[in-house]
Design an enzyme around this catalytic site. Structure first.
Site, short mmCIF file in Angstrom:
data_model
loop_
_atom_site.label_atom_id
_atom_site.label_comp_id
_atom_site.label_asym_id
_atom_site.label_seq_id
_atom_site.Cartn_x
_atom_site.Cartn_y
_atom_site.Cartn_z
N GLY A 139 -1.07 31.36 3.46
CA GLY A 139 -0.52 30.14 4.02
C GLY A 139 -0.01 29.17 2.98
O GLY A 139 -0.18 29.35 1.77
N GLU A 171 -7.27 39.14 -0.87
CA GLU A 171 -6.79 40.02 0.19
C GLU A 171 -5.27 40.05 0.25
O GLU A 171 -4.67 41.03 0.66
CB GLU A 171 -7.37 39.59 1.54
CG GLU A 171 -7.12 38.13 1.86
CD GLU A 171 -7.97 37.64 3.01
OE1 GLU A 171 -8.67 38.44 3.63
OE2 GLU A 171 -7.90 36.44 3.30
N ASN A 173 -4.99 31.50 14.77
CA ASN A 173 -4.69 32.81 14.19
C ASN A 173 -5.91 33.73 14.15
O ASN A 173 -5.83 34.89 14.51
CB ASN A 173 -4.14 32.64 12.78
CG ASN A 173 -2.87 31.80 12.74
OD1 ASN A 173 -2.07 31.84 13.66
ND2 ASN A 173 -2.70 31.03 11.69
#
Length: 498
Positions: free
Chosen positions: A265, A288, A378
């Protein structure tokens, strides 16, 4: 024709169109698809499944690594393909159907999905759909820009459909490290002790007999939608750097820091971007996802090596990576997400975890997922994997949203993803609050004064002072604890009337 991509001669006859491959799916199947944060996702099958479902209703459980790109989740959700979805998503159409109760969404720590499938706690995958750069002579799958859960899906599925993406360079081979933990009981430790260490193979081993179809595509990943840094995210980055400098000065870290993890993000990307030109050198990442900031840190020479499960980039940085893949392949490795997010490794390496909060409260509890406690955004993603197990767990957020009508710091979070026990440092554009070693009554004043937007500090002080009059280890006024959220629902602002 595609011998350089499909090197197992017995598989050339498996090439078919996406529409033909879509006929292999039946109602009620559990499908595992590649894709992690809009990278390495199947491009053709989701669209073909949506088009088929418009004529012939089809209902599936879809499991991925994380979010899909190319609007695929939205297309399938709109067509009624998705009965159940896990473990993460970002699509606005799918989000609407989740919040309307039309799609059952299972929000899950990203390290857990493969383990749950392997143990049988989740029913087995029927079909795996995996994007690949190529198939080796032995029939192994060379992934593209993510690994995610692809190895676990391929290992388990009865049938495997491979999308060969011609837009990806063959030079991606060697970028991946496919390691699968041993089964329980009797599992040995995962022998990874350095960020740049490789444990497994460069491709996903599979019995070629289970490859049911090969679909040829030529479509790049969806570009990152992260926004460039602004004044507030630059201020957040400055506070993160100040905290890390304090850790170095205290002797808890060296100038290379401990390995970094950053969530996906705009804010996390901007914070990492702020490290460029910082005093830290020879840094590493064990994360990740790699975003633009990771590539820019590699280019700066300050980041020595980066390990992740996915690479999600803007169009310009993606092209730079592809044009120079031989250079970057020596500095990057992509792993299955059950390895990139594995609690054992996160704890062993001493990760600095940097993730984003929707809101946090005066005691340090964090909500990462739910708007006003009920509506999914999300998903928790991998933030919990790192927050619970990292050496330092930091959560960042702008102090206010919606033009100041929402405070990101509230009396009590409306949904808890990360309890105060897993949160070490909170950061907004106003400052940071180091919560380590502090009791709840010591945390609250620090968070109010250092992290809260000035427009909301008086309200929070008044709430906390009144709550202390009632007493308790963690003082609250239960009938008022969520009043800020109800006020917003009623008036579109958390600010109290003057």
């Amino acid at each position: 024709m595609y011998e350089d991509r499909i090197r197992h001669p017995g598989l050339l006859g498996k090439i078919m169109s996406a529409d033909e491959a879509a006929k292999l799916f039946h109602n009620g199947m559990r499908v595992g698809m590649s894709g992690f944060t809009r990278a390495g996702d199947a491009k053709a099958l989701p669209r073909a499944l949506a088009e088929r479902a418009m004529q012939d209703p089809l209902s599936l459980t879809l499991i991925t690594g994380a979010s899909l790109g190319n609007g695929s989740d939205g297309l399938m959700a709109e067509a009624g393909v998705l009965a159940r979805r896990m473990p993460f998503q970002v699509d606005p159409v799918l989000r609407g159907k989740i919040n309307n109760g039309e799609v059952m969404f299972i929000d899950q720590h990203l390290s857990e999905t493969a383990e749950q499938l392997r143990s049988g706690n989740l029913a087995a995958v029927d079909i795996a759909v995996i994007e690949a750069t190529a198939i080796t002579a032995a029939g192994a799958i060379i992934p593209t820009m993510s690994v995610g859960n692809s190895a676990a899906f391929a290992q388990q599925a009865t049938q495997v459909i491979i999308e060969i993406n011609l837009s990806t360079p063959l030079a991606l081979e060697g970028l991946h490290d496919i390691y699968i933990p041993q089964t329980l009981p009797g599992r040995e430790p995962i022998p990874l002790t350095r960020v740049d260490q490789r444990l497994g193979s460069t491709a996903i081993a599979i019995d070629p007999a289970r490859i049911a179809a090969i679909v040829i595509t030529d479509s790049p990943d969806s570009p990152s939608n992260a926004l460039p840094p602004d004044a507030e995210t630059q201020a957040i980055a400055g506070h993160v750097i100040a905290f890390l400098q304090g850790e170095v000065a205290a002797g808890r870290m060296g100038p290379e820091l401990l390995p970094l993890q950053a969530g996906i993000g705009t804010i996390a990307n901007a914070v990492l971007h702020g490290l460029i030109g910082s005093p830290f050198q020879n840094m590493t990442m064990y994360s990740e996802v790699l975003q633009d900031s990771a590539i820019e840190l590699l280019d700066s020479g300050q980041l020595a090596f980066a390990s992740a499960s996915s690479i999600t980039l803007s169009a310009a940085v993606h092209q730079k990576l592809m044009d120079n893949i031989d250079h970057y392949r020596a500095k990057i490795v992509l792993r299955p997400q059950e390895i990139s997010n594995h609690p054992e490794i996160v704890r062993r390496l001493g990760i600095i975890a940097l993730n984003t909060a929707l809101e946090f409260d005066i005691y340090g509890n964090v909500n990462s997922t739910h708007v006003c406690g009920t509506h999914m955004m999300n998903g928790i993603g991998g933030s919990g994997d790192f927050a619970r197990n990292g050496q330092v767990s930091m959560f960042v957020s702008k102090s206010a949203a919606k033009g100041g009508r929402i405070s990101s710091v509230v009396p009590m979070v409306s949904h808890v993803d990360h309890t105060e026990h897993d949160v070490d440092v909170l950061v907004t554009e106003w400052g940071f609050a180091d919560l380590r070693g502090l009791a709840p009554r010591e945390r609250a004043p620090l968070i109010i004064e250092r992290c809260t937007h000035p427009d909301y500090r008086a309200q929070l002080r008044a709430y906390y002072d009144a709550a202390c009059q009632r007493g308790g280890h963690t003082p609250h006024i239960l009938e008022q604890a969520l009043s800020w959220h109800t006020r917003y629902q009623e008036t579109q602002s958390m600010l109290a009337a003057q």
